[in-house]
Design a protein around this motif. Sequence first.
Motif, short mmCIF file in Angstrom:
data_model
loop_
_atom_site.label_atom_id
_atom_site.label_comp_id
_atom_site.label_asym_id
_atom_site.label_seq_id
_atom_site.Cartn_x
_atom_site.Cartn_y
_atom_site.Cartn_z
N VAL A 40 0.86 -1.19 0.00
CA VAL A 40 0.00 0.00 0.00
C VAL A 40 0.89 1.23 0.00
O VAL A 40 2.05 1.20 0.44
CB VAL A 40 -0.95 0.05 1.21
CG1 VAL A 40 -1.88 -1.16 1.23
CG2 VAL A 40 -0.19 0.17 2.53
N GLY A 88 -10.28 -2.87 0.65
CA GLY A 88 -10.94 -1.75 -0.01
C GLY A 88 -12.11 -1.19 0.78
O GLY A 88 -12.60 -0.11 0.47
N HIS A 93 -8.81 2.97 3.53
CA HIS A 93 -8.95 3.00 2.07
C HIS A 93 -10.11 3.88 1.64
O HIS A 93 -9.98 4.69 0.70
CB HIS A 93 -9.14 1.57 1.54
CG HIS A 93 -9.15 1.48 0.04
ND1 HIS A 93 -10.30 1.65 -0.70
CD2 HIS A 93 -8.16 1.26 -0.86
CE1 HIS A 93 -10.01 1.53 -1.99
NE2 HIS A 93 -8.72 1.30 -2.10
N TYR A 99 -3.64 3.75 -0.79
CA TYR A 99 -3.95 3.21 -2.11
C TYR A 99 -3.24 1.86 -2.19
O TYR A 99 -2.04 1.77 -1.94
CB TYR A 99 -3.43 4.14 -3.21
CG TYR A 99 -3.98 3.86 -4.59
CD1 TYR A 99 -4.88 4.74 -5.18
CD2 TYR A 99 -3.60 2.73 -5.31
CE1 TYR A 99 -5.39 4.51 -6.45
CE2 TYR A 99 -4.11 2.49 -6.57
CZ TYR A 99 -5.01 3.38 -7.14
OH TYR A 99 -5.51 3.14 -8.40
N VAL A 100 -3.99 0.82 -2.52
CA VAL A 100 -3.39 -0.51 -2.69
C VAL A 100 -2.68 -0.52 -4.04
O VAL A 100 -3.31 -0.41 -5.09
CB VAL A 100 -4.46 -1.61 -2.62
CG1 VAL A 100 -3.80 -2.99 -2.82
CG2 VAL A 100 -5.20 -1.57 -1.29
#
Length: 479
Positions: A40, A88, A93, A99-100
């Motif tokens: 991430v 998510g 998130h 942000y992955v």
Amino acid sequence: MNNKTYIPDEFIADVASYIPAHLTIDDFIASCRSGLRRAVRVNTLKMSQQAFEHEAAKLNWQIEPIPWCAQGYWLTRPADEEASLPIGNTAQHLSGCIYVQEASSMLPPMALATSLTPGDRVLDMAAAPGSKTSQLAALMENQGVLVANELSSSRLKTLAANLKRMGVANCALSHFDGQVFGDYMYESFDHILLDAPCSGEGTVRKDPDALKNWSLASNQDIAEVQKTLIHSAFMALKPGGTLVYSTCTLTPLENQQICDHLLNAFPGDVEVISLHDLFPEADRAATEQGYLHVWPQIYDSEGFFIAKFKKTGSVENPQQKTKKGQFPFSPCSRKELQTFETSIRQQFGIASLPGQLMSRDKELWLFPQNMDALAEKIKYSRIGIKVATTHKNGVKLEHEFATCLGHLATNNVFALDPTQAKAYFQGQDIRLDATGPAQGEVILTLCDAPVGLGKWQKGKIKNKLPRDLVLNGQLITWV
């Protein structure tokens, strides 16, 4: 180990012909069949790294810094949370604080970042879904102009949604084949990222079927497209500017040979900027030319390729073109500007906004700084953020006003707890223990980051989340 990962013999034979001598094909195949560590990136437009590390410790998330990106971490969550709550749908998130993003895909923006200065005009030529675009915006601290282009209509929508969630305000979106930029935006950009469409050989750890349609002929066809794109990018780059070319594939056909094409096409006007010291141990993936050829077994990541160039002289382009059609925006009238500024000052204590307020019909848009020189060169899908719509009684603020600018507010801000946040993202009103302390609109926050708008009412906050963003399923909390 994933024995279902499809790796054709023809692909292995091709890789064996160019894999570096210090690496083995057996280690490569073993890496391709092994699981990929989740990574991430902290979105510093909404959360500091220190705050993320504090949150991770509270949640018992195990994190390990990624050496080439200060904002990046490999992440392992507790097994019960992993089983019951998709990442998510976590608060971190949903709020846009993380942000992955696969670790090696953080490298191209970091390669560009060493050349960035405040106010730069930057082009991300193939931007969706937005991982690198939002990373660039954060590195630019939402200053200057970031033009993000995407050819696919569906992917453009995903890009726009991600940028809103991440609080990106300095971006203009376009919807073209990247080949147009060299002609329509000749020598317009200080820096360009071309994360080129490619055969995706490096993504097999994430997608076991990534090589199902692999063929050498397909590699060659894609390479021809990449040549036209890098040529266009170089034409759109200002003299003295930098270009980063990257792919998530391994073959020299789409990597070193594309770089050779650029160097041969513009001898004397382009030079390689070596990336061998971009981060500690970068030399493990560095080629003799100064590129980074990231094999999956080197850093336990996806495969990637990154090259950086400097344009040392102006190059003539006889094919320059001019956009036709009238530009649909104009500077706000004094009345529109006064009404809007009075509204946000009274409601939120916001005295001024970065950028230029522009008008289209009854819509008010906040353009990024330094947009004037680029605004009329091409047709954009959107420029900046839509902050409000005017009506006879004042202005109606838009969702992205809150997600992108809510951090500027000094009053009428309400921090959601996990239960309230779950209700908000599922489109429900937020119940209060007592009558709301104010009237009008309120900026809602989660993890100290702005996530949207509500409206104060007796005993509740009315939900103003756009219907297309309402989520179903398990959110924020778990059992």
